[in-house]
Design an enzyme around this catalytic site. Sequence first.
Site, PDB file in Angstrom:
ATOM      1  N   PHE A  97     -18.339  -6.249   1.712  1.00 25.08           N
ATOM      2  CA  PHE A  97     -19.322  -6.341   0.612  1.00 25.08           C
ATOM      3  C   PHE A  97     -18.716  -7.047  -0.605  1.00 25.08           C
ATOM      4  O   PHE A  97     -19.356  -7.883  -1.236  1.00 25.08           O
ATOM      5  CB  PHE A  97     -19.777  -4.941   0.167  1.00 25.08           C
ATOM      6  CG  PHE A  97     -20.949  -4.383   0.939  1.00 25.08           C
ATOM      7  CD1 PHE A  97     -20.933  -4.316   2.325  1.00 25.08           C
ATOM      8  CD2 PHE A  97     -22.063  -3.899   0.271  1.00 25.08           C
ATOM      9  CE1 PHE A  97     -22.008  -3.781   3.033  1.00 25.08           C
ATOM     10  CE2 PHE A  97     -23.149  -3.366   0.967  1.00 25.08           C
ATOM     11  CZ  PHE A  97     -23.121  -3.305   2.355  1.00 25.08           C
TER      12      PHE A  97
ATOM     13  N   ARG B 182      -0.274 -13.597  -0.151  1.00 23.10           N
ATOM     14  CA  ARG B 182      -0.912 -13.531   1.171  1.00 23.10           C
ATOM     15  C   ARG B 182      -2.346 -14.061   1.111  1.00 23.10           C
ATOM     16  O   ARG B 182      -3.136 -13.617   0.293  1.00 23.10           O
ATOM     17  CB  ARG B 182      -0.862 -12.086   1.691  1.00 23.10           C
ATOM     18  CG  ARG B 182       0.579 -11.635   1.942  1.00 23.10           C
ATOM     19  CD  ARG B 182       0.682 -10.201   2.406  1.00 23.10           C
ATOM     20  NE  ARG B 182       0.274  -9.248   1.395  1.00 23.10           N
ATOM     21  CZ  ARG B 182       0.185  -7.938   1.595  1.00 23.10           C
ATOM     22  NH1 ARG B 182       0.495  -7.439   2.780  1.00 23.10           N
ATOM     23  NH2 ARG B 182      -0.196  -7.135   0.627  1.00 23.10           N
TER      24      ARG B 182
ATOM     25  N   SER C 219      -3.217   2.036   6.786  1.00 23.84           N
ATOM     26  CA  SER C 219      -3.529   0.600   6.873  1.00 23.84           C
ATOM     27  C   SER C 219      -4.940   0.437   7.426  1.00 23.84           C
ATOM     28  O   SER C 219      -5.407   1.242   8.217  1.00 23.84           O
ATOM     29  CB  SER C 219      -2.535  -0.151   7.754  1.00 23.84           C
ATOM     30  OG  SER C 219      -1.791   0.676   8.582  1.00 23.84           O
TER      31      SER C 219
ATOM     32  N   GLU D  44      -7.157   3.120   1.986  1.00 24.54           N
ATOM     33  CA  GLU D  44      -6.767   2.940   0.588  1.00 24.54           C
ATOM     34  C   GLU D  44      -7.643   1.862  -0.039  1.00 24.54           C
ATOM     35  O   GLU D  44      -7.844   0.816   0.540  1.00 24.54           O
ATOM     36  CB  GLU D  44      -5.289   2.535   0.545  1.00 24.54           C
ATOM     37  CG  GLU D  44      -4.727   2.434  -0.843  1.00 24.54           C
ATOM     38  CD  GLU D  44      -5.119   3.630  -1.700  1.00 24.54           C
ATOM     39  OE1 GLU D  44      -4.731   4.751  -1.384  1.00 24.54           O
ATOM     40  OE2 GLU D  44      -5.849   3.421  -2.712  1.00 24.54           O
TER      41      GLU D  44
ATOM     42  N   CYS E 177      -6.447  -8.610   2.509  1.00 18.46           N
ATOM     43  CA  CYS E 177      -7.483  -7.776   3.137  1.00 18.46           C
ATOM     44  C   CYS E 177      -8.783  -8.481   3.495  1.00 18.46           C
ATOM     45  O   CYS E 177      -9.280  -8.319   4.611  1.00 18.46           O
ATOM     46  CB  CYS E 177      -7.831  -6.620   2.221  1.00 18.46           C
ATOM     47  SG  CYS E 177      -6.508  -5.445   2.066  1.00 18.46           S
TER      48      CYS E 177
ATOM     49  N   VAL F 159       0.835  -1.194   0.000  1.00 19.65           N
ATOM     50  CA  VAL F 159       0.000   0.000   0.000  1.00 19.65           C
ATOM     51  C   VAL F 159       0.877   1.254   0.000  1.00 19.65           C
ATOM     52  O   VAL F 159       0.760   2.119  -0.875  1.00 19.65           O
ATOM     53  CB  VAL F 159      -0.962   0.008   1.213  1.00 19.65           C
ATOM     54  CG1 VAL F 159      -1.685   1.340   1.313  1.00 19.65           C
ATOM     55  CG2 VAL F 159      -1.965  -1.131   1.088  1.00 19.65           C
TER      56      VAL F 159
HETATM   57  C1  UDX Z   1      -9.147  -5.808  -2.356  1.00 26.52           C
HETATM   58  C2  UDX Z   1     -10.146  -4.705  -2.731  1.00 26.52           C
HETATM   59  O1  UDX Z   1     -10.614  -4.933  -4.072  1.00 26.52           O
HETATM   60  C3  UDX Z   1      -9.491  -3.339  -2.616  1.00 26.52           C
HETATM   61  O2  UDX Z   1     -10.431  -2.325  -2.886  1.00 26.52           O
HETATM   62  C4  UDX Z   1      -8.924  -3.180  -1.212  1.00 26.52           C
HETATM   63  O3  UDX Z   1      -8.237  -1.946  -1.117  1.00 26.52           O
HETATM   64  C5  UDX Z   1      -7.990  -4.319  -0.870  1.00 26.52           C
HETATM   65  O4  UDX Z   1      -8.639  -5.569  -1.053  1.00 26.52           O
HETATM   66  P1  UDX Z   1      -7.152  -7.029  -3.608  1.00 26.52           P
HETATM   67  O5  UDX Z   1      -7.199  -7.972  -2.437  1.00 26.52           O
HETATM   68  O6  UDX Z   1      -5.847  -6.456  -4.022  1.00 26.52           O
HETATM   69  O7  UDX Z   1      -8.115  -5.783  -3.320  1.00 26.52           O
HETATM   70  O8  UDX Z   1      -7.748  -7.781  -4.905  1.00 26.52           O
HETATM   71  P2  UDX Z   1      -9.211  -8.075  -5.458  1.00 26.52           P
HETATM   72  O9  UDX Z   1      -9.192  -7.788  -6.893  1.00 26.52           O
HETATM   73  O10 UDX Z   1     -10.276  -7.446  -4.664  1.00 26.52           O
HETATM   74  O11 UDX Z   1      -9.336  -9.664  -5.315  1.00 26.52           O
HETATM   75  C6  UDX Z   1      -9.430 -10.304  -4.055  1.00 26.52           C
HETATM   76  C7  UDX Z   1      -9.636 -11.799  -4.259  1.00 26.52           C
HETATM   77  O12 UDX Z   1     -10.933 -12.068  -4.775  1.00 26.52           O
HETATM   78  C8  UDX Z   1      -8.657 -12.439  -5.251  1.00 26.52           C
HETATM   79  O13 UDX Z   1      -8.241 -13.689  -4.749  1.00 26.52           O
HETATM   80  C9  UDX Z   1      -9.485 -12.598  -6.503  1.00 26.52           C
HETATM   81  O14 UDX Z   1      -9.029 -13.627  -7.323  1.00 26.52           O
HETATM   82  C10 UDX Z   1     -10.838 -12.916  -5.911  1.00 26.52           C
HETATM   83  N1  UDX Z   1     -11.957 -12.605  -6.823  1.00 26.52           N
HETATM   84  C11 UDX Z   1     -12.181 -11.326  -7.232  1.00 26.52           C
HETATM   85  C12 UDX Z   1     -12.811 -13.632  -7.240  1.00 26.52           C
HETATM   86  O15 UDX Z   1     -12.639 -14.803  -6.855  1.00 26.52           O
HETATM   87  N2  UDX Z   1     -13.869 -13.319  -8.061  1.00 26.52           N
HETATM   88  C13 UDX Z   1     -14.106 -12.046  -8.482  1.00 26.52           C
HETATM   89  O16 UDX Z   1     -15.089 -11.846  -9.219  1.00 26.52           O
HETATM   90  C14 UDX Z   1     -13.235 -11.019  -8.058  1.00 26.52           C
HETATM   91  P1  ADP Z   2       0.373  -3.476   3.216  1.00 31.41           P
HETATM   92  O1  ADP Z   2      -0.118  -4.522   2.255  1.00 31.41           O
HETATM   93  O2  ADP Z   2      -0.707  -2.975   4.144  1.00 31.41           O
HETATM   94  O3  ADP Z   2       1.115  -2.368   2.563  1.00 31.41           O
HETATM   95  P2  ADP Z   2       2.888  -4.735   3.987  1.00 31.41           P
HETATM   96  O4  ADP Z   2       3.086  -5.893   4.894  1.00 31.41           O
HETATM   97  O5  ADP Z   2       3.166  -4.911   2.536  1.00 31.41           O
HETATM   98  O6  ADP Z   2       1.392  -4.219   4.216  1.00 31.41           O
HETATM   99  O7  ADP Z   2       3.782  -3.494   4.472  1.00 31.41           O
HETATM  100  C1  ADP Z   2       3.936  -3.074   5.762  1.00 31.41           C
HETATM  101  C2  ADP Z   2       5.376  -2.565   5.963  1.00 31.41           C
HETATM  102  O8  ADP Z   2       5.456  -1.886   7.220  1.00 31.41           O
HETATM  103  C3  ADP Z   2       6.448  -3.658   6.004  1.00 31.41           C
HETATM  104  O9  ADP Z   2       7.404  -3.420   4.997  1.00 31.41           O
HETATM  105  C4  ADP Z   2       7.071  -3.536   7.416  1.00 31.41           C
HETATM  106  O10 ADP Z   2       8.466  -3.789   7.439  1.00 31.41           O
HETATM  107  C5  ADP Z   2       6.764  -2.089   7.766  1.00 31.41           C
HETATM  108  N1  ADP Z   2       6.721  -1.790   9.204  1.00 31.41           N
HETATM  109  C6  ADP Z   2       6.066  -2.454  10.183  1.00 31.41           C
HETATM  110  N2  ADP Z   2       6.236  -1.862  11.388  1.00 31.41           N
HETATM  111  C7  ADP Z   2       7.007  -0.757  11.157  1.00 31.41           C
HETATM  112  C8  ADP Z   2       7.543   0.304  11.993  1.00 31.41           C
HETATM  113  N3  ADP Z   2       7.262   0.356  13.299  1.00 31.41           N
HETATM  114  N4  ADP Z   2       8.305   1.248  11.400  1.00 31.41           N
HETATM  115  C9  ADP Z   2       8.561   1.207  10.070  1.00 31.41           C
HETATM  116  N5  ADP Z   2       8.095   0.268   9.248  1.00 31.41           N
HETATM  117  C10 ADP Z   2       7.327  -0.711   9.767  1.00 31.41           C
END
Ligand code: UDX
Ligand code: ADP
Length: 480
Positions: free
Chosen positions: A222, A342, A127, A157, A272, A12
Amino acid sequence: MVKICCIGAGYVGGPTMAVIALKCPDIEVVVVDISKPRIEAWNSDTLPIYEPGLDDVVKQCRGKNLFFSTDVEKHVAEADIIFVSVNTPTKTRGLGAGKAADLTYWESAARMIADVSKSDKIVVEKSTVPVKTAEAIEKILTHNSKGINYQILSNPEFLAEGTAIEDLFKPDRVLIGGRETPEGRKAVQALKDVYAHWVPEDRILTTNLWSAELSKLAANAFLAQRISSVNAISALCEATGANVTEVAYAVGKDTRIGPKFLNASVGFGGSCFQKDILNLVYICECNGLPEVANYWKQVIKINDYQKSRFVNRVVSSMFNTVAGKKIAVLGFAFKKDTGDTRETPAIDVCKGLLGDKAQISIYDPQVTEDQIQRDLAMNKFDWDHPMHLQPTSPTAVKQVSCVWDAYEATKGAHGLCILTEWDEFKTLDYQKIFDNMQKPAFVFDGRNIVDPEKLREIGFIVYSIGKPLDAWLKDMPAVA
Ligand code: UDX
Ligand code: ADP
Ligand code: UDX
C-alpha cells in the site's frame, strides 16, 4: 529473567533489540550474527548502521542487558524467545526466480534452532517472509523436535529507516500473529508482555499467523503504491503544466486519503518495498490470482518507469548525450538519514547515466566509496545476502568517483542530480556551485527539495519532478 536471542544483527534486529533491552531492564537480550565484523562493529564505538538516536540507546544498555555475539548456538540454546531477523533475498535462479523469496537463511536458522535447543522455545518471525512461512518453519522444528515444544509467532516490524528509534519508541501498532490454540495464545501473551513494557495495550494487535504475515506485505505494498500513484501523476503534471506538489497537497487534504507519503520522487528504494511486492505477486500467481498479481506488478513497473524517465530527462536535455560529461550526483542512500543503499534509485540512475558514458562524481554524507562501487558492480537482487557472501573488492567502475563534499562533486560538472533528500542539500550555496559548473548548467532535482525559481534566477536550467517545465526542457522532450 526472560532471555531473548535475536538471530541477525541487521537494520531490523539491531535497533529493535536495543530498544527492547532499553525498555525492559528485566530481560536479557543477546543479538547474534554469523558475521564477525558486524558483531565487532556492534560492540565498538562505530555501529555498523547509521540511525539517529541508536548510539545513545546502545550505549545505555550494552554490557548490562544487551549483548552482541557470534556464539549463535550458545545463545539460541539459552533463550526463551528467539527472534529471527535474517536475510530473505529474492531468488535469482530456479523456481520463482526474480520474484519468490529465497528462504535459505531462514531455513538454516530454523534447522540450527532445532539442533541446539534443549528447552521449549517461542520462535518469532521478524524478517518479512511470504505468507505461510511460519507453517513451513513449524514443520522443520516439529519434525526435529526431540520432545521440545516450539511455538511460532509472526511479529512483523514496521519501523522505517532514519526514524527507526522513534518508530520503535512509539509504534503505530505492534502486530503479533500466533496459533489459535491454548499454547499458541500463551506464546502470544508472552511476547505481548515484552512490548507491554512501553507500548499501550490498545496498540498491540493480535491475529492469526497468516493475517500477521500478510499484513506486513500488504502494508508495504500500500505504501509503495501511494508513491507510484503520485509518481504516475507527476509524469502527467509535467505534460500538462500542473504542479505535483500542489496536486498532492490538494489530494492529501481529503481525510480519507491523508497527507503522508505523497512526495513525488525519482522512485522508491529500500530493502522492503520492491522485494515484498514481488513476493506478494508470486504468492498471488501461485494461488491462481493473475489479475491481483498484475495489479501489484504495476506498482513496480511505474517505479522503474520513473527512474528511467529521470535518466532520459538528464540525457535529452543535454543534447541527447552525456558521453564524457561530468555529472554530479548528490545523495546515494535510498532516503535521508540513513547510510543504507539497498535498492536505492541512485543505483539505477547512475547505471543509466553510465550506459550513456557519463563521468559521475558522487557525494553522499553517509555512504562510503566502497559501498557505492560495490552497488554499481552488483547484479540485481545480489545485495540481499549476508555481507560475508558479497563481493568485497569489485573492480571499480572507472567513470565513477566519490568525493566528500558537494562543492567538489559539482566543480566543472555539466549537470547535477539530487537523488537523496538530505537536509544539507537544501542550504548549499547554489550560486557558488553555478559559478564553478560548465554552462549551460543543469539541476535535476529527483526529490523536489530545491526552489526551482530561485535556481533559475541564478541561471540554472532546472528540472524538478512533476513541476512545470522550463522552455528548454519542453524543447527537448524525453521519451521514456
Ligand atoms: C518501509 C516502511 O515505511 C516500513 O514501515 C517497513 O517496515 C519497511 O519499509 P523504509 O524502506 O525504511 O520503510 O523507508 P520509507 O520511509 O518507507 O521509504 C521507502 C522509499 O520510499 C524511500 O526511497 C523514500 O525516499 C521513498 N518515498 C517515501 C518517496 O519517494 N515518497 C514518499 O512520499 C515517501
Ligand atoms: P534486515 O534489514 O532485515 O535487518 P540485514 O541484511 O540488515 O536485514 O540483516 C540480516 C543479518 O542476518 C545479517 O547481518 C546476516 O549476517 C545475518 N544472518 C543471516 N543468516 C544468518 C544465520 N543463519 N545465523 C546468524 N545470522 C545470520
Ligand atoms: C465519490 C467521492 O467520495 C466524492 O469525494 C466525489 O465527490 C464523488 O465520488 P460517491 O461516489 O458519492 O463519492 O461515494 P463514495 O462514498 O466515495 O463511494 C463510492 C463507491 O465506493 C461506493 O460504491 C462505495 O460502496 C464504494 N466503497 C467505498 C467501497 O467499496 N469501500 C470503501 O471502503 C469505500
